[in-house]
Every structure is written in C-alpha cells, then in structure tokens.
Motif scaffolding. Structure first.
Motif, PDB file in Angstrom:
ATOM      1  N   THR A  16      -1.222  51.152  42.909  1.00  0.00           N
ATOM      2  CA  THR A  16      -1.012  49.537  42.395  1.00  0.00           C
ATOM      3  C   THR A  16      -0.102  49.270  40.915  1.00  0.00           C
ATOM      4  OG1 THR A  16      -3.013  48.448  44.108  1.00  0.00           O
ATOM      5  CG2 THR A  16      -1.870  46.882  42.045  1.00  0.00           C
ATOM      6  N   LEU A  17      -1.100  50.708  39.966  1.00  0.00           N
ATOM      7  CA  LEU A  17      -0.401  50.526  38.700  1.00  0.00           C
ATOM      8  C   LEU A  17       1.124  51.287  38.629  1.00  0.00           C
ATOM      9  CD1 LEU A  17      -3.093  51.916  37.019  1.00  0.00           C
ATOM     10  CD2 LEU A  17      -3.025  49.768  36.740  1.00  0.00           C
ATOM     11  N   PHE A  18       1.630  51.761  40.049  1.00  0.00           N
ATOM     12  CA  PHE A  18       2.387  52.367  39.603  1.00  0.00           C
ATOM     13  C   PHE A  18       3.597  51.384  40.273  1.00  0.00           C
ATOM     14  CE2 PHE A  18       5.762  53.798  42.209  1.00  0.00           C
ATOM     15  CZ  PHE A  18       6.816  54.395  41.958  1.00  0.00           C
ATOM     16  N   GLU A  19       2.955  50.600  41.118  1.00  0.00           N
ATOM     17  CA  GLU A  19       4.423  49.290  41.581  1.00  0.00           C
ATOM     18  C   GLU A  19       4.473  48.990  40.464  1.00  0.00           C
ATOM     19  OE1 GLU A  19       2.894  47.563  45.335  1.00  0.00           O
ATOM     20  OE2 GLU A  19       3.626  49.239  46.129  1.00  0.00           O
ATOM     21  N   GLU A  20       3.314  47.762  39.967  1.00  0.00           N
ATOM     22  CA  GLU A  20       3.389  47.209  38.810  1.00  0.00           C
ATOM     23  C   GLU A  20       4.160  47.626  37.318  1.00  0.00           C
ATOM     24  OE1 GLU A  20      -0.296  45.966  37.999  1.00  0.00           O
ATOM     25  OE2 GLU A  20      -1.312  45.156  39.742  1.00  0.00           O
ATOM     26  N   TYR A  22       6.725  49.794  37.569  1.00  0.00           N
ATOM     27  CA  TYR A  22       7.756  50.758  37.690  1.00  0.00           C
ATOM     28  C   TYR A  22       8.679  49.039  38.190  1.00  0.00           C
ATOM     29  CZ  TYR A  22       8.417  55.584  36.895  1.00  0.00           C
ATOM     30  OH  TYR A  22       7.533  56.539  35.933  1.00  0.00           O
ATOM     31  N   GLY A  23       8.297  48.350  38.944  1.00  0.00           N
ATOM     32  CA  GLY A  23       9.112  46.534  39.035  1.00  0.00           C
ATOM     33  C   GLY A  23       9.543  46.915  40.202  1.00  0.00           C
ATOM     34  N   ILE A  24       8.917  48.544  41.309  1.00  0.00           N
ATOM     35  CA  ILE A  24       9.171  48.835  42.346  1.00  0.00           C
ATOM     36  C   ILE A  24       8.504  47.938  43.904  1.00  0.00           C
ATOM     37  CG2 ILE A  24       7.686  50.908  43.634  1.00  0.00           C
ATOM     38  CD1 ILE A  24       9.895  52.688  43.365  1.00  0.00           C
ATOM     39  N   LYS A  25       9.611  48.245  44.375  1.00  0.00           N
ATOM     40  CA  LYS A  25       9.550  47.282  45.814  1.00  0.00           C
ATOM     41  C   LYS A  25       9.263  48.011  47.202  1.00  0.00           C
ATOM     42  CE  LYS A  25      12.619  43.307  44.883  1.00  0.00           C
ATOM     43  NZ  LYS A  25      13.448  42.709  45.306  1.00  0.00           N
ATOM     44  N   ASN A  26       8.055  47.951  48.107  1.00  0.00           N
ATOM     45  CA  ASN A  26       8.240  48.710  48.860  1.00  0.00           C
ATOM     46  C   ASN A  26       9.524  49.003  50.055  1.00  0.00           C
ATOM     47  OD1 ASN A  26       6.503  50.109  51.072  1.00  0.00           O
ATOM     48  ND2 ASN A  26       6.316  48.030  52.613  1.00  0.00           N
ATOM     49  N   LYS A  57      16.412  56.341  46.551  1.00  0.00           N
ATOM     50  CA  LYS A  57      17.588  55.832  45.483  1.00  0.00           C
ATOM     51  C   LYS A  57      18.284  54.301  45.994  1.00  0.00           C
ATOM     52  CE  LYS A  57      20.077  56.754  49.901  1.00  0.00           C
ATOM     53  NZ  LYS A  57      20.442  55.142  50.520  1.00  0.00           N
ATOM     54  N   GLU A  58      17.242  54.146  47.125  1.00  0.00           N
ATOM     55  CA  GLU A  58      17.319  52.196  47.211  1.00  0.00           C
ATOM     56  C   GLU A  58      16.381  51.867  45.651  1.00  0.00           C
ATOM     57  OE1 GLU A  58      17.599  54.224  50.965  1.00  0.00           O
ATOM     58  OE2 GLU A  58      16.228  54.419  49.426  1.00  0.00           O
ATOM     59  N   TYR A  59      15.822  52.471  45.075  1.00  0.00           N
ATOM     60  CA  TYR A  59      15.612  51.941  44.051  1.00  0.00           C
ATOM     61  C   TYR A  59      16.459  52.061  42.882  1.00  0.00           C
ATOM     62  CZ  TYR A  59      12.605  51.854  39.995  1.00  0.00           C
ATOM     63  OH  TYR A  59      12.827  51.369  38.277  1.00  0.00           O
ATOM     64  N   TYR A  60      16.761  52.954  43.239  1.00  0.00           N
ATOM     65  CA  TYR A  60      18.208  52.703  41.546  1.00  0.00           C
ATOM     66  C   TYR A  60      19.515  52.016  41.823  1.00  0.00           C
ATOM     67  CZ  TYR A  60      15.403  56.785  39.952  1.00  0.00           C
ATOM     68  OH  TYR A  60      14.100  58.005  39.805  1.00  0.00           O
ATOM     69  N   GLU A  61      19.646  51.615  43.155  1.00  0.00           N
ATOM     70  CA  GLU A  61      21.024  51.453  43.484  1.00  0.00           C
ATOM     71  C   GLU A  61      20.440  49.162  42.967  1.00  0.00           C
ATOM     72  OE1 GLU A  61      22.452  53.581  47.522  1.00  0.00           O
ATOM     73  OE2 GLU A  61      20.814  51.834  47.624  1.00  0.00           O
TER      74      GLU A  61
END
Length: 222
Positions: A16-20, A22-26, A57-61
């Motif tokens: 949870t803390l990691f997603e918040e 980094y603003g990263i998605k599933n 890589k999807e995150y960086y894209e």
C-alpha cells in the motif's frame, strides 16, 4: 527495470505504501515476499515483513507518456503521444498532430531539447541509464534523407579540398553520418566539439592510414 527491497509491519502495508509513494498502478510491478514477518509471542520476537518489488517497463512507459503529453499540450491540445520500450534501456516516443512543427523547432532543436529533458526525467526514475528517442511526424526519417544528401555533397568537397567540417548536429544525426560513410573506405570521419555544438569532420584517408587509426579517430561517434 528497478528492484526495491522494502521492510514493514506487514506485506499489505508495504504494498500500500509503495503504491502511494510511487503513484504506480496494478500491473506495473511484480513483487516477491521474502519474509511474511511475524507478530511474535506476546509482542516478543516480532519480525518485520520483507518484500522485493520489481518495477516493470509499463510504469516507465506511462510516466514518460504523461510527461511528454503535459509538455506537448502547451503547444497544441490535439497532439497525441505514444511511448513503448524497445528494450530495458531504450524507450521510443512518437508525437503526432497538427502542431508538431512548433515542437520540432528550427533544424529540430526543439525536438532535441525535448528529448534531452525527457531523458533526464526518466533516468531519475530508473536505477539504470536509459535512452529516449523521440520522433515527431516522421521528422527523423525525413532528416535521414537530408543527412544522406549532406554526406554525398561533403564527399565531393573532400575530393577537392581533402577535409570538410559539417555543421553541428544532434547525436543521432552524427551517428547517421558515420553509418553512411562506412561504405566509403577512402575517407575517415570523427566528431569534434562539445554539445550542442558537436560536429563531424570528414577527411581523405591518408597513405598508411589503417583501420586502427580510423577507429582511434572515430571513437567519439556520438
């Protein structure tokens, strides 16, 4: 692309803390539980959870596409940006729309500046050095044909003058020059100067000028 080892009270809290943060998605990361942790007995001998997270890589894209879109919308609201990873270290971005001329700028200087700041942006997110290549309205392909003509004209001048210095070019343009000249063994080429004024010099191969000498001159082919 990037691996993180994070500790916390529980696996759920870590994720949870990691997603918040980094603003990263599933779907943009994978994770492996190294240690589930333990509450211990009566509060004693407790152990933190440990999770290894791999950012994909999807995150960086997505982040690069958002970054470029936010910049391009100031030039034209109808510009479309698409990004995909060619490999783990190279990202290709395509910009389309009626207002791309403003982004490209005179002699591609605007496009070069955009590529430079995009590279800085993405490298700050990654723990490995990445390269960003941006094309707008097939500018690079058109520029490739122009560079080919420039090289052909320069070769004629080299025959007469022995040595020619081309105008300053971007890195990808200088690489094209060197690639074109590989089919002309009677000349050598090398890059001189500091960005953004770095340029290519083409000169007639001297007697006894070996491939080793040529390689020494051209090791700055960027």
């Amino acid at each position: 692309m990037k691996k993180l080892t994070i500790t916390g009270k529980s696996v759920e809290e870590i994720i949870t803390l990691f997603e918040e943060s980094y603003g990263i998605k599933n779907g943009e990361y994978d994770f492996e539980i190294i240690d589930k942790g333990s509450a211990g007995f009566l509060g004693m001998f407790s152990r933190d959870a440990v999770v290894e997270i791999t950012i994909k890589k999807e995150y960086y894209e997505r982040r690069l596409e958002e970054f470029l879109t936010n910049i391009c919308k100031y030039f034209d609201k109808h510009i479309f940006v698409s990004v995909y990873a060619k490999n783990a270290k190279t990202f290709l971005a395509k910009i389309e729309g009626d207002g791309i001329g403003k982004i490209i700028g005179k002699h591609g200087k605007g496009l070069g500046a955009l590529q430079h700041i995009a590279t800085i942006f993405l490298n700050r997110l990654s723990d490995t050095k990445v390269t960003i290549i941006i094309d707008a309205g097939d500018y690079r392909e058109r520029r490739k044909e122009l560079i080919k003509n420039i090289v052909e004209n320069a070769l004629k001048r080299v025959e007469r003058e022995g040595k020619v210095a081309l105008d300053p070019m971007f890195s990808f343009e200088r690489k094209l020059v060197h690639e074109f000249l590989k089919n002309h063994p009677h000349v050598v080429s090398y890059s001189v100067g500091i960005e953004p004024y770095r340029y290519v010099v083409i000169e007639r191969r001297r007697n006894g000028d070996s491939f080793k000498t040529r390689k020494h001159r051209t090791y700055h082919h960027r």
